[in-house]
Design an enzyme around this catalytic site. Structure first.
Site, PDB file in Angstrom:
ATOM      1  N   ARG A  71       4.881 -11.047  14.041  1.00 52.22           N
ATOM      2  CA  ARG A  71       5.152 -10.101  12.956  1.00 52.22           C
ATOM      3  C   ARG A  71       4.718  -8.684  13.325  1.00 52.22           C
ATOM      4  O   ARG A  71       5.218  -7.726  12.769  1.00 52.22           O
ATOM      5  CB  ARG A  71       4.349 -10.495  11.710  1.00 52.22           C
ATOM      6  CG  ARG A  71       4.809 -11.726  10.997  1.00 52.22           C
ATOM      7  CD  ARG A  71       3.735 -12.230  10.050  1.00 52.22           C
ATOM      8  NE  ARG A  71       3.405 -11.323   8.967  1.00 52.22           N
ATOM      9  CZ  ARG A  71       4.040 -11.265   7.795  1.00 52.22           C
ATOM     10  NH1 ARG A  71       5.041 -12.077   7.579  1.00 52.22           N
ATOM     11  NH2 ARG A  71       3.678 -10.425   6.860  1.00 52.22           N
ATOM     12  N   ARG A 101       3.835  -0.921  20.337  1.00 48.36           N
ATOM     13  CA  ARG A 101       4.636   0.272  20.650  1.00 48.36           C
ATOM     14  C   ARG A 101       3.928   1.185  21.641  1.00 48.36           C
ATOM     15  O   ARG A 101       2.720   1.330  21.565  1.00 48.36           O
ATOM     16  CB  ARG A 101       4.843   1.117  19.381  1.00 48.36           C
ATOM     17  CG  ARG A 101       5.696   0.506  18.361  1.00 48.36           C
ATOM     18  CD  ARG A 101       6.157   1.579  17.379  1.00 48.36           C
ATOM     19  NE  ARG A 101       6.638   0.881  16.203  1.00 48.36           N
ATOM     20  CZ  ARG A 101       5.973   0.812  15.074  1.00 48.36           C
ATOM     21  NH1 ARG A 101       4.831   1.470  14.930  1.00 48.36           N
ATOM     22  NH2 ARG A 101       6.459   0.131  14.061  1.00 48.36           N
ATOM     23  N   ARG A 113      -3.424 -21.303   2.217  1.00 50.25           N
ATOM     24  CA  ARG A 113      -4.599 -20.430   2.175  1.00 50.25           C
ATOM     25  C   ARG A 113      -4.580 -19.718   0.838  1.00 50.25           C
ATOM     26  O   ARG A 113      -3.523 -19.304   0.338  1.00 50.25           O
ATOM     27  CB  ARG A 113      -4.551 -19.386   3.296  1.00 50.25           C
ATOM     28  CG  ARG A 113      -4.649 -19.965   4.671  1.00 50.25           C
ATOM     29  CD  ARG A 113      -5.955 -20.649   4.930  1.00 50.25           C
ATOM     30  NE  ARG A 113      -7.057 -19.713   5.102  1.00 50.25           N
ATOM     31  CZ  ARG A 113      -8.329 -20.079   5.189  1.00 50.25           C
ATOM     32  NH1 ARG A 113      -8.677 -21.354   5.079  1.00 50.25           N
ATOM     33  NH2 ARG A 113      -9.266 -19.172   5.382  1.00 50.25           N
ATOM     34  N   ARG A 127     -10.060  -7.701   4.512  1.00 50.78           N
ATOM     35  CA  ARG A 127      -9.671  -6.295   4.394  1.00 50.78           C
ATOM     36  C   ARG A 127     -10.084  -5.733   3.043  1.00 50.78           C
ATOM     37  O   ARG A 127     -10.391  -6.486   2.115  1.00 50.78           O
ATOM     38  CB  ARG A 127      -8.167  -6.107   4.619  1.00 50.78           C
ATOM     39  CG  ARG A 127      -7.274  -6.920   3.717  1.00 50.78           C
ATOM     40  CD  ARG A 127      -5.801  -6.834   4.200  1.00 50.78           C
ATOM     41  NE  ARG A 127      -4.987  -7.799   3.489  1.00 50.78           N
ATOM     42  CZ  ARG A 127      -3.757  -8.159   3.819  1.00 50.78           C
ATOM     43  NH1 ARG A 127      -3.176  -7.629   4.863  1.00 50.78           N
ATOM     44  NH2 ARG A 127      -3.087  -9.052   3.124  1.00 50.78           N
ATOM     45  N   GLU A 180     -10.793  -8.604   0.115  1.00 45.76           N
ATOM     46  CA  GLU A 180     -10.061  -9.882   0.194  1.00 45.76           C
ATOM     47  C   GLU A 180     -10.840 -10.915   0.993  1.00 45.76           C
ATOM     48  O   GLU A 180     -11.163 -10.685   2.153  1.00 45.76           O
ATOM     49  CB  GLU A 180      -8.715  -9.670   0.911  1.00 45.76           C
ATOM     50  CG  GLU A 180      -7.661  -9.083   0.016  1.00 45.76           C
ATOM     51  CD  GLU A 180      -6.294  -9.041   0.698  1.00 45.76           C
ATOM     52  OE1 GLU A 180      -5.571  -8.074   0.436  1.00 45.76           O
ATOM     53  OE2 GLU A 180      -5.963  -9.955   1.498  1.00 45.76           O
ATOM     54  N   TYR A 211       6.510 -18.467   5.139  1.00 45.70           N
ATOM     55  CA  TYR A 211       5.790 -17.194   5.109  1.00 45.70           C
ATOM     56  C   TYR A 211       6.810 -16.053   4.980  1.00 45.70           C
ATOM     57  O   TYR A 211       7.052 -15.295   5.899  1.00 45.70           O
ATOM     58  CB  TYR A 211       4.981 -17.082   6.402  1.00 45.70           C
ATOM     59  CG  TYR A 211       3.961 -15.969   6.492  1.00 45.70           C
ATOM     60  CD1 TYR A 211       3.710 -15.109   5.435  1.00 45.70           C
ATOM     61  CD2 TYR A 211       3.230 -15.793   7.670  1.00 45.70           C
ATOM     62  CE1 TYR A 211       2.758 -14.101   5.553  1.00 45.70           C
ATOM     63  CE2 TYR A 211       2.284 -14.799   7.792  1.00 45.70           C
ATOM     64  CZ  TYR A 211       2.049 -13.959   6.737  1.00 45.70           C
ATOM     65  OH  TYR A 211       1.110 -12.958   6.869  1.00 45.70           O
ATOM     66  N   ASP A 224       8.538 -12.554   3.629  1.00 42.53           N
ATOM     67  CA  ASP A 224       8.285 -11.222   3.079  1.00 42.53           C
ATOM     68  C   ASP A 224       9.213 -11.022   1.886  1.00 42.53           C
ATOM     69  O   ASP A 224      10.194 -11.757   1.723  1.00 42.53           O
ATOM     70  CB  ASP A 224       8.588 -10.148   4.129  1.00 42.53           C
ATOM     71  CG  ASP A 224       7.547 -10.125   5.231  1.00 42.53           C
ATOM     72  OD1 ASP A 224       6.409 -10.555   4.977  1.00 42.53           O
ATOM     73  OD2 ASP A 224       7.881  -9.674   6.346  1.00 42.53           O
TER      74      ASP A 224
HETATM   75  N1  UDP Z   1      -3.450  -9.601  12.410  1.00 42.78           N
HETATM   76  C1  UDP Z   1      -4.542  -9.397  13.225  1.00 42.78           C
HETATM   77  N2  UDP Z   1      -5.300  -8.287  13.026  1.00 42.78           N
HETATM   78  C2  UDP Z   1      -5.042  -7.393  12.051  1.00 42.78           C
HETATM   79  C3  UDP Z   1      -3.907  -7.600  11.230  1.00 42.78           C
HETATM   80  C4  UDP Z   1      -3.141  -8.729  11.419  1.00 42.78           C
HETATM   81  O1  UDP Z   1      -4.813 -10.179  14.108  1.00 42.78           O
HETATM   82  O2  UDP Z   1      -5.803  -6.419  11.927  1.00 42.78           O
HETATM   83  C5  UDP Z   1      -2.642 -10.833  12.634  1.00 42.78           C
HETATM   84  C6  UDP Z   1      -3.228 -12.026  11.905  1.00 42.78           C
HETATM   85  O3  UDP Z   1      -3.031 -13.165  12.711  1.00 42.78           O
HETATM   86  C7  UDP Z   1      -2.386 -12.123  10.678  1.00 42.78           C
HETATM   87  C8  UDP Z   1      -1.031 -11.670  11.168  1.00 42.78           C
HETATM   88  O4  UDP Z   1      -1.335 -10.687  12.147  1.00 42.78           O
HETATM   89  O5  UDP Z   1      -2.362 -13.413  10.155  1.00 42.78           O
HETATM   90  C9  UDP Z   1      -0.122 -11.100  10.112  1.00 42.78           C
HETATM   91  O6  UDP Z   1      -0.784 -10.071   9.430  1.00 42.78           O
HETATM   92  P1  UDP Z   1      -0.163  -9.284   8.210  1.00 42.78           P
HETATM   93  O7  UDP Z   1      -1.058  -8.141   7.939  1.00 42.78           O
HETATM   94  O8  UDP Z   1       1.252  -9.023   8.521  1.00 42.78           O
HETATM   95  O9  UDP Z   1      -0.261 -10.376   7.065  1.00 42.78           O
HETATM   96  P2  UDP Z   1      -0.136 -10.233   5.492  1.00 42.78           P
HETATM   97  O10 UDP Z   1      -0.085  -8.779   5.165  1.00 42.78           O
HETATM   98  O11 UDP Z   1       1.075 -11.020   5.120  1.00 42.78           O
HETATM   99  O12 UDP Z   1      -1.386 -10.867   5.010  1.00 42.78           O
END
Ligand code: UDP
Length: 372
Positions: free
Chosen positions: A171, A175, A248, A280, A300, A348, A350
């Site tokens: 996901r 870059r 989860r 976060r 969270e 999962y 979006d």
């Molecule tokens: N991820 C990570 N570090 C970060 C942010 C995301 O390793 O700082 C990885 C982690 O495995 C996570 C996945 O990327 O489950 C997807 O994160 P995203 O933020 O896209 O998930 P959401 O916003 O759906 O919770």
């Protein structure tokens, strides 16, 4: 029959299908066990700030029709998701880009950054990544993996990165430009006034009953409609007959900080070390460029779902995927009921994908080709 369609769950999938079916002249009833519409995209105003009650939702899509669709209800702002990662007090930009590589290694050119990554990739010896850890290291190298990925991922999923599927990390973009936009999609933004306003508009004219649990009185509800669209957990629908699917859940510790205009300077700050107990902190006002004198933040905490909790993320590992397929077989054999959305498809998704999938479902039901 009183209704053509009974839709269970007023989240995005249920609301989009209700909208489309209602607009096609079908008699619809939408019910939800919660006291509000919107499912997990629900936002609630606290001191003038739209708080994403069930976690941050940032809309993004490359599908022009999806973008036009959501914008036809409310105006979207120009919010671009650029999360910051805090690892033991040091800040890094996400997704992985030239800013991150500079912060990590002091490299200033794409060539130097690519060399670093290539070197670490070679040293790892990974050819065919089999799990999230191997996928991440072969994509971005061990320094970034151990600083920005491993701790966060293992907190979020409560499982070793070696036991998680590789696709989760796919996901995230990588870059070689100084671009902190988390998404690659063409269109991105947040509905001005919050998601609840968006769903309210979508449901104008649709009959909605809140605080109403379908499975608590299933035979009655089945008797009032020709067809049922179910968006809840698929295993719950079948009374967990094959056992529980794992989810989860997230616990939000939300605080109103009166007199604090700006707590962290960004909507999303990820804590990527293993020791900080939360994954976060969301500062909601920044999603809408809020200028209020106060702020609202949510920490969270990710945890394993148990009965009574809200399910958020499906855990798409081997065991659960196999179990889901068994439930799906049962679901496919139902005449009267169709299943859709993150919980009923155990996917999962979006938000933009939910909309596309809801359109597809409506096409199937109405024998139309709206989504082609
Ligand atoms: N991820 C990570 N570090 C970060 C942010 C995301 O390793 O700082 C990885 C982690 O495995 C996570 C996945 O990327 O489950 C997807 O994160 P995203 O933020 O896209 O998930 P959401 O916003 O759906 O919770």
């Amino acid at each position: 029959m009183t209704y053509d369609y009974l839709i269970i769950g007023a989240g995005l999938f249920g609301s989009v299908t209700s909208y489309c079916l209602f607009r096609s002249g079908k008699k619809c009833l939408l019910i939800d066990k919660r006291p509000h519409i919107g499912g997990n995209v629900y936002t609630e105003s606290i001191n003038g700030i739209n708080v994403h009650k069930y976690g941050a939702h940032i809309f993004h899509t490359s599908n022009r029709r999806v973008w036009d669709f959501v914008n036809s209800f409310v105006e979207f702002n120009r919010y671009t998701n650029s999360p910051v990662a805090n690892y033991k007090g040091k800040l890094y930009n996400l997704p992985f880009n030239m800013n991150t590589f500079y912060q990590m290694w002091g490299v200033t050119t794409p060539e130097e950054a690519a060399e670093r990554i290539e070197k670490q990739r070679k040293e790892s010896g990974i050819v065919n990544p089999k799990n999230l850890e191997e996928q991440a290291i072969s994509l971005i190298g061990k320094d970034i993996y151990y600083t920005l990925i491993k701790g966060y991922t293992e907190k979020q999923w409560g499982r070793k990165a070696t036991e998680l599927p590789a696709f989760i990390i796919k996901r995230l973009p990588v870059r070689f430009t100084f671009d902190n936009n988390y998404f690659n999609d063409k269109y991105q933004g947040i509905p001005i006034g919050g998601y609840t306003a968006l769903i309210e508009k979508m449901l104008e004219g649709v009959e909605v009953r809140l605080g109403t649990d379908y499975l608590g009185d299933k035979s009655y509800f089945d008797s009032i409609a020709d067809k049922v669209i179910y968006t809840g957990e698929i295993d719950r629908y079948f009374d967990y007959c094959f056992g529980h699917l794992e989810y989860r859940t997230v616990r939000f510790e939300t605080e109103l900080l009166e007199g604090v205009a700006n707590f962290q300077g960004n909507a999303v700050v990820n804590y990527t070390d293993a020791d900080t107990p939360y994954t976060r902190i969301i500062e909601h006002k920044h999603f809408e460029f809020g200028q209020q004198p106060d702020t609202v933040i949510s920490r969270e905490y990710s945890a394993e779902w148990k009965p009574g909790d809200e399910p958020y993320y499906p855990v798409n590992d081997e065991r659960n995927s196999t179990l889901y397929r068994r439930y799906k077989e049962l679901a496919d054999a139902q005449d009267k009921v169709v299943f859709g959305g993150r919980l009923a498809e155990y996917k999962y998704y979006d938000m933009h994908q939910v909309i596309e999938s809801a359109w597809k479902q409506v096409d199937k039901l109405l024998h139309t080709s709206y989504n082609e």
